[in-house]
Design a protein around this motif. Sequence first.
Motif, PDB file in Angstrom:
ATOM      1  N   GLN A 176     -17.164 -21.175 -22.999  1.00 29.05           N
ATOM      2  CA  GLN A 176     -15.713 -21.313 -22.922  1.00 29.05           C
ATOM      3  C   GLN A 176     -15.033 -19.947 -22.916  1.00 29.05           C
ATOM      4  OE1 GLN A 176     -13.676 -24.216 -22.603  1.00 29.05           O
ATOM      5  NE2 GLN A 176     -12.259 -22.530 -22.157  1.00 29.05           N
ATOM      6  N   LYS A 177     -15.538 -19.032 -23.742  1.00 26.29           N
ATOM      7  CA  LYS A 177     -14.976 -17.691 -23.794  1.00 26.29           C
ATOM      8  C   LYS A 177     -15.129 -16.979 -22.443  1.00 26.29           C
ATOM      9  CE  LYS A 177     -13.481 -16.501 -28.009  1.00 26.29           C
ATOM     10  NZ  LYS A 177     -12.232 -15.740 -28.281  1.00 26.29           N
ATOM     11  N   ILE A 178     -16.315 -17.087 -21.856  1.00 22.75           N
ATOM     12  CA  ILE A 178     -16.572 -16.442 -20.569  1.00 22.75           C
ATOM     13  C   ILE A 178     -15.671 -17.028 -19.491  1.00 22.75           C
ATOM     14  CG2 ILE A 178     -18.302 -16.105 -18.760  1.00 22.75           C
ATOM     15  CD1 ILE A 178     -20.414 -16.011 -20.990  1.00 22.75           C
ATOM     16  N   LYS A 179     -15.518 -18.347 -19.494  1.00 19.38           N
ATOM     17  CA  LYS A 179     -14.633 -19.008 -18.518  1.00 19.38           C
ATOM     18  C   LYS A 179     -13.209 -18.483 -18.655  1.00 19.38           C
ATOM     19  CE  LYS A 179     -12.531 -23.503 -17.464  1.00 19.38           C
ATOM     20  NZ  LYS A 179     -11.141 -23.021 -17.731  1.00 19.38           N
ATOM     21  N   THR A 180     -12.737 -18.378 -19.892  1.00 20.46           N
ATOM     22  CA  THR A 180     -11.359 -17.954 -20.129  1.00 20.46           C
ATOM     23  C   THR A 180     -11.140 -16.494 -19.749  1.00 20.46           C
ATOM     24  OG1 THR A 180     -11.140 -19.532 -21.960  1.00 20.46           O
ATOM     25  CG2 THR A 180      -9.546 -17.725 -21.877  1.00 20.46           C
ATOM     26  N   ILE A 181     -12.071 -15.626 -20.170  1.00 22.97           N
ATOM     27  CA  ILE A 181     -11.895 -14.183 -19.984  1.00 22.97           C
ATOM     28  C   ILE A 181     -12.196 -13.742 -18.556  1.00 22.97           C
ATOM     29  CG2 ILE A 181     -12.697 -11.896 -20.724  1.00 22.97           C
ATOM     30  CD1 ILE A 181     -13.391 -13.248 -23.447  1.00 22.97           C
ATOM     31  N   PHE A 182     -13.232 -14.320 -17.959  1.00 21.72           N
ATOM     32  CA  PHE A 182     -13.683 -13.863 -16.645  1.00 21.72           C
ATOM     33  C   PHE A 182     -13.407 -14.861 -15.515  1.00 21.72           C
ATOM     34  CE2 PHE A 182     -16.185 -11.443 -19.686  1.00 21.72           C
ATOM     35  CZ  PHE A 182     -16.160 -10.165 -19.155  1.00 21.72           C
ATOM     36  N   GLY A 183     -13.634 -16.152 -15.780  1.00 24.87           N
ATOM     37  CA  GLY A 183     -13.474 -17.149 -14.719  1.00 24.87           C
ATOM     38  C   GLY A 183     -12.034 -17.453 -14.397  1.00 24.87           C
ATOM     39  N   ASP A 184     -11.239 -17.778 -15.409  1.00 34.74           N
ATOM     40  CA  ASP A 184      -9.838 -18.165 -15.172  1.00 34.74           C
ATOM     41  C   ASP A 184      -9.012 -17.019 -14.614  1.00 34.74           C
ATOM     42  OD1 ASP A 184     -10.469 -20.661 -16.117  1.00 34.74           O
ATOM     43  OD2 ASP A 184      -9.594 -20.360 -18.107  1.00 34.74           O
ATOM     44  N   THR A 185      -9.361 -15.793 -14.995  1.00 30.69           N
ATOM     45  CA  THR A 185      -8.598 -14.621 -14.540  1.00 30.69           C
ATOM     46  C   THR A 185      -9.126 -14.047 -13.229  1.00 30.69           C
ATOM     47  OG1 THR A 185     -10.007 -13.082 -15.787  1.00 30.69           O
ATOM     48  CG2 THR A 185      -8.083 -14.004 -16.932  1.00 30.69           C
ATOM     49  N   LYS A 186     -10.242 -14.614 -12.724  1.00 30.81           N
ATOM     50  CA  LYS A 186     -10.893 -14.072 -11.532  1.00 30.81           C
ATOM     51  C   LYS A 186     -11.138 -12.564 -11.711  1.00 30.81           C
ATOM     52  CE  LYS A 186      -9.071 -17.530  -8.329  1.00 30.81           C
ATOM     53  NZ  LYS A 186      -8.324 -17.774  -7.067  1.00 30.81           N
ATOM     54  N   TYR A 187     -11.792 -12.246 -12.822  1.00 34.10           N
ATOM     55  CA  TYR A 187     -11.988 -10.851 -13.206  1.00 34.10           C
ATOM     56  C   TYR A 187     -12.750 -10.087 -12.121  1.00 34.10           C
ATOM     57  CZ  TYR A 187     -12.883  -6.802 -16.152  1.00 34.10           C
ATOM     58  OH  TYR A 187     -12.923  -5.527 -16.666  1.00 34.10           O
ATOM     59  N   VAL A 188     -12.273  -8.888 -11.820  1.00 31.16           N
ATOM     60  CA  VAL A 188     -12.886  -8.041 -10.793  1.00 31.16           C
ATOM     61  C   VAL A 188     -13.414  -6.750 -11.428  1.00 31.16           C
ATOM     62  CG1 VAL A 188     -12.523  -6.713  -8.678  1.00 31.16           C
ATOM     63  CG2 VAL A 188     -11.449  -8.965  -8.951  1.00 31.16           C
ATOM     64  N   TRP A 189     -14.692  -6.501 -11.224  1.00 28.90           N
ATOM     65  CA  TRP A 189     -15.317  -5.232 -11.622  1.00 28.90           C
ATOM     66  C   TRP A 189     -15.225  -4.309 -10.409  1.00 28.90           C
ATOM     67  CZ3 TRP A 189     -21.294  -4.806 -12.858  1.00 28.90           C
ATOM     68  CH2 TRP A 189     -21.625  -3.452 -13.021  1.00 28.90           C
ATOM     69  N   LYS A 190     -14.384  -3.278 -10.516  1.00 33.71           N
ATOM     70  CA  LYS A 190     -14.193  -2.338  -9.423  1.00 33.71           C
ATOM     71  C   LYS A 190     -15.240  -1.236  -9.530  1.00 33.71           C
ATOM     72  CE  LYS A 190      -9.249  -3.272  -8.995  1.00 33.71           C
ATOM     73  NZ  LYS A 190      -7.882  -2.700  -8.966  1.00 33.71           N
TER      74      LYS A 190
END
Length: 303
Positions: A176-190
């Motif tokens: 759930q934490k990973i979904k919220t922090i990375f999935g929901d925000t569509k996190y991008v590693w530049k």
Amino acid sequence: MPQKSTTKRLTLDKDEPSLLFAINDLLSTGGIDFDEWWKEFSKPPNNKLERESWTKPKFIDITPKEKSDIGRWIKYYPDKEDENTFHKLSGTDRDLVYHINAIGYQQSGSVENIPGKNSKPPLKGFPLLELHFISPEKKKGVKSIRCTGFTDDDLIAKTFKLVQPVTPADIKRWAQKIKTIFGDTKYVWKKGKECVSYTGLAARLQGLEGYAYVQNKQDGINLFTALLKIFDYAPDKDGFNISESTSTTKYTKQTKEITVAGQKVTPDERRPIADCEFDHAVLKLPLLNKPIPLVKRNVILYK
């Protein structure tokens, strides 16, 4: 008991020099052929998942000629493309193998070395969260963090009260934490040319010690901070360091075909510069033979 004369020197018969050579060789190598071991060690892993995060190592022999009889001195690079990160090692071939393995365990969060002064806490046995990122051009990146304080080994949990067994509730919470922090925000590693590392005792205890290639220091801090948020940790501000490669070819996109074993191929980029969006996350437990799928984009897979 009568004492042996100290005036008579030990000598070897004419057929004994080979024995002396063998003894000297054993003392200098520790009974291991480092070069043969290196051939196997430096091969890429067969497992596809392990291959994605694998980096090819290299070493440079810097043994002084006048000290060649006491073992070897080398500069060991865990990643041959990263000229700024290396370790100076010395000793017998057996010593070198031990030190290189210890460095590998340390970097992957699986240290199995003997504790000593200023030694870092061992992390072997802690579950590993592995997050995968991918760009529209299929360039990839992988970052990992250990779940310190947890284990999948009930015997360890019962014996050492500092760790607790992993439960389905724990796994669901991490997903759930990973979904919220990375999935929901569509996190991008530049991904870029600058290398930001996060190290130190705090980083070690948090299960996160390593480096990432990013476009600037703040991007690196943001990436490590996001990983730590999975466990509600705050980063140690003094744990960050930054360096930049001076290579002019490492980040160049390869367009020229080369011939390998009679076939035309275009080499992959050595250090791709790309915006890699979070794609999926898995959990690796030491006692399981395959990863547990946790999240795909913003969908929780673990039920």
